[in-house]
Design an enzyme around this catalytic site. Sequence first.
Site, PDB file in Angstrom:
ATOM      1  N   TYR A 141       0.813  -1.212   0.000  1.00 22.30           N
ATOM      2  CA  TYR A 141       0.000   0.000   0.000  1.00 22.30           C
ATOM      3  C   TYR A 141       0.850   1.267   0.000  1.00 22.30           C
ATOM      4  O   TYR A 141       0.390   2.321  -0.420  1.00 22.30           O
ATOM      5  CB  TYR A 141      -0.911   0.031   1.228  1.00 22.30           C
ATOM      6  CG  TYR A 141      -2.136  -0.833   1.147  1.00 22.30           C
ATOM      7  CD1 TYR A 141      -2.086  -2.135   0.670  1.00 22.30           C
ATOM      8  CD2 TYR A 141      -3.360  -0.340   1.577  1.00 22.30           C
ATOM      9  CE1 TYR A 141      -3.218  -2.926   0.620  1.00 22.30           C
ATOM     10  CE2 TYR A 141      -4.501  -1.120   1.529  1.00 22.30           C
ATOM     11  CZ  TYR A 141      -4.432  -2.410   1.051  1.00 22.30           C
ATOM     12  OH  TYR A 141      -5.550  -3.176   1.009  1.00 22.30           O
ATOM     13  N   LYS A 191       4.357 -15.282   2.821  1.00 20.12           N
ATOM     14  CA  LYS A 191       4.536 -16.032   1.573  1.00 20.12           C
ATOM     15  C   LYS A 191       6.044 -16.206   1.390  1.00 20.12           C
ATOM     16  O   LYS A 191       6.636 -15.788   0.383  1.00 20.12           O
ATOM     17  CB  LYS A 191       3.872 -15.252   0.414  1.00 20.12           C
ATOM     18  CG  LYS A 191       3.838 -15.982  -0.911  1.00 20.12           C
ATOM     19  CD  LYS A 191       2.894 -17.174  -0.951  1.00 20.12           C
ATOM     20  CE  LYS A 191       3.006 -17.912  -2.277  1.00 20.12           C
ATOM     21  NZ  LYS A 191       2.253 -19.189  -2.291  1.00 20.12           N
ATOM     22  N   ASP A 223      -1.627 -18.603   1.261  1.00 18.04           N
ATOM     23  CA  ASP A 223      -2.615 -19.387   0.509  1.00 18.04           C
ATOM     24  C   ASP A 223      -3.201 -20.490   1.387  1.00 18.04           C
ATOM     25  O   ASP A 223      -4.409 -20.736   1.382  1.00 18.04           O
ATOM     26  CB  ASP A 223      -2.029 -19.930  -0.814  1.00 18.04           C
ATOM     27  CG  ASP A 223      -0.617 -20.469  -0.684  1.00 18.04           C
ATOM     28  OD1 ASP A 223      -0.047 -20.394   0.424  1.00 18.04           O
ATOM     29  OD2 ASP A 223      -0.084 -20.976  -1.687  1.00 18.04           O
ATOM     30  N   ASP A 247      -5.703  -7.509   4.702  1.00 18.59           N
ATOM     31  CA  ASP A 247      -6.913  -6.937   4.105  1.00 18.59           C
ATOM     32  C   ASP A 247      -7.781  -8.060   3.536  1.00 18.59           C
ATOM     33  O   ASP A 247      -8.983  -8.130   3.791  1.00 18.59           O
ATOM     34  CB  ASP A 247      -6.516  -5.947   2.998  1.00 18.59           C
ATOM     35  CG  ASP A 247      -7.719  -5.308   2.337  1.00 18.59           C
ATOM     36  OD1 ASP A 247      -8.706  -5.052   3.052  1.00 18.59           O
ATOM     37  OD2 ASP A 247      -7.676  -5.068   1.118  1.00 18.59           O
TER      38      ASP A 247
HETATM   39  C1  IPM Z   1     -10.126  -1.995   4.750  1.00 15.95           C
HETATM   40  C2  IPM Z   1     -10.449  -1.423   3.408  1.00 15.95           C
HETATM   41  C3  IPM Z   1      -9.361  -0.427   3.033  1.00 15.95           C
HETATM   42  C4  IPM Z   1      -8.052  -1.200   2.964  1.00 15.95           C
HETATM   43  C5  IPM Z   1      -9.608   0.368   1.743  1.00 15.95           C
HETATM   44  C6  IPM Z   1     -10.924   1.099   1.794  1.00 15.95           C
HETATM   45  C7  IPM Z   1      -8.467   1.306   1.457  1.00 15.95           C
HETATM   46  O1  IPM Z   1     -10.576  -2.439   2.470  1.00 15.95           O
HETATM   47  O2  IPM Z   1     -10.022  -1.220   5.721  1.00 15.95           O
HETATM   48  O3  IPM Z   1      -9.979  -3.209   4.868  1.00 15.95           O
HETATM   49  O4  IPM Z   1      -7.784  -1.878   1.963  1.00 15.95           O
HETATM   50  O5  IPM Z   1      -7.297  -1.137   3.919  1.00 15.95           O
HETATM   51 MG    MG Z   2     -10.568  -4.384   3.318  1.00 17.40          MG
END
Ligand code: IPM
Ligand code: MG
Length: 352
Positions: A141, A191, A223, A247
Amino acid sequence: MNFNIILLPGDGIGPEVVAEAVRVLDIIASKYKHTFEYKEHLMGGCSIDKYGSSLTDETLADCQSADAVLLGAVGGPKWDDPTAKDRPERGLLALRKGLGVFANLRPVKVHPALMEWSPLKPEKLQGVDILVVRELTGGLYFGWPKGRDVKDGRERAVDTLEYYDYEVRRVMELAFKLARGRKKKVTSVDKANVLESSRLWRQIAVKVGEENPDVELEHTLVDTASMRLITGPAWMDVVVTENMFGDILTDEASVLAGSMGMLPSASLGESNVGLYEPIHGSAPDIAGKGIANPIGTILSTAMMLRHSFKLEAEAAAIESAVEQTITGGARTADIGGKLSTRQMADEIIKRL
Ligand code: IPM
Ligand code: MG
């Protein structure tokens, strides 16, 4: 005691669920003689519309100097243009980074009365009580380089999965600390058979494991972990993993609880300023109808009381009221009922 809370209701159903969570906080305040002072800001799509930015400097600065931040949800089809300069999600990432909240705690418990709402067989769901600790301010990210260009006449896109040792260590140490108050077991998900960043992750997990010999550590490839979440979720307790794996796995895990609307989260860092939000999104399809399930947000305020304010009794009171409310049969649409957002909150408040 006195606490300053920033409210970021955001987009879609965000304002509806945050309003109910605030009512719950107000009851706690009067019952336990605390003062909660609120200040509200736009964040996400609504902030793009008004200020041209998903997170303004002023909003971030206010959040940084508050005791805690309560967020509803951000995003929606209106701001989904892939070529747009700013997106609601960018504001959320900038907020997490700006608050330094590197660990996202996502507890997944299955209420027996809601088992029928999960696609899994009830016998698989018995005893499920998982705490996912997702690394929140590193990895794909945030890694650099990131972006689009044209190389050798071809359009190209790049994201970078980058982790420093200290970023892994601090979230790992927190996972072990949390495991000590639970079943003393940590499952580290990576992973490592393919990714260099995962090999660093695992190496540090092993080190932190050696420093905490009273806590059992196991490693699972991501996985395999995604499969085990479905085939044997009761076997997992504290799960610690990098940002994107976390996530994905937490959306998967939320299915166990019957509805995403039930699940809270807490994002924590070195300081006590935490960011609290339900794990569900802005749900544009039901926004404005007053039928969203407020429980994920209400349980997020319980996490706020516990982690940022150290008010354990108050946190437990909210959790127990929610538990009794579900046992008592109160249901919003996502879990097969007809109660409105407000009525569900009324049911919880009655039991406080
Ligand atoms: C979460 C959401 C967020 C993320 C998005 C909205 C940026 O999916 O909080 O899980 O990926 O962290
Ligand atoms: Mg999310």
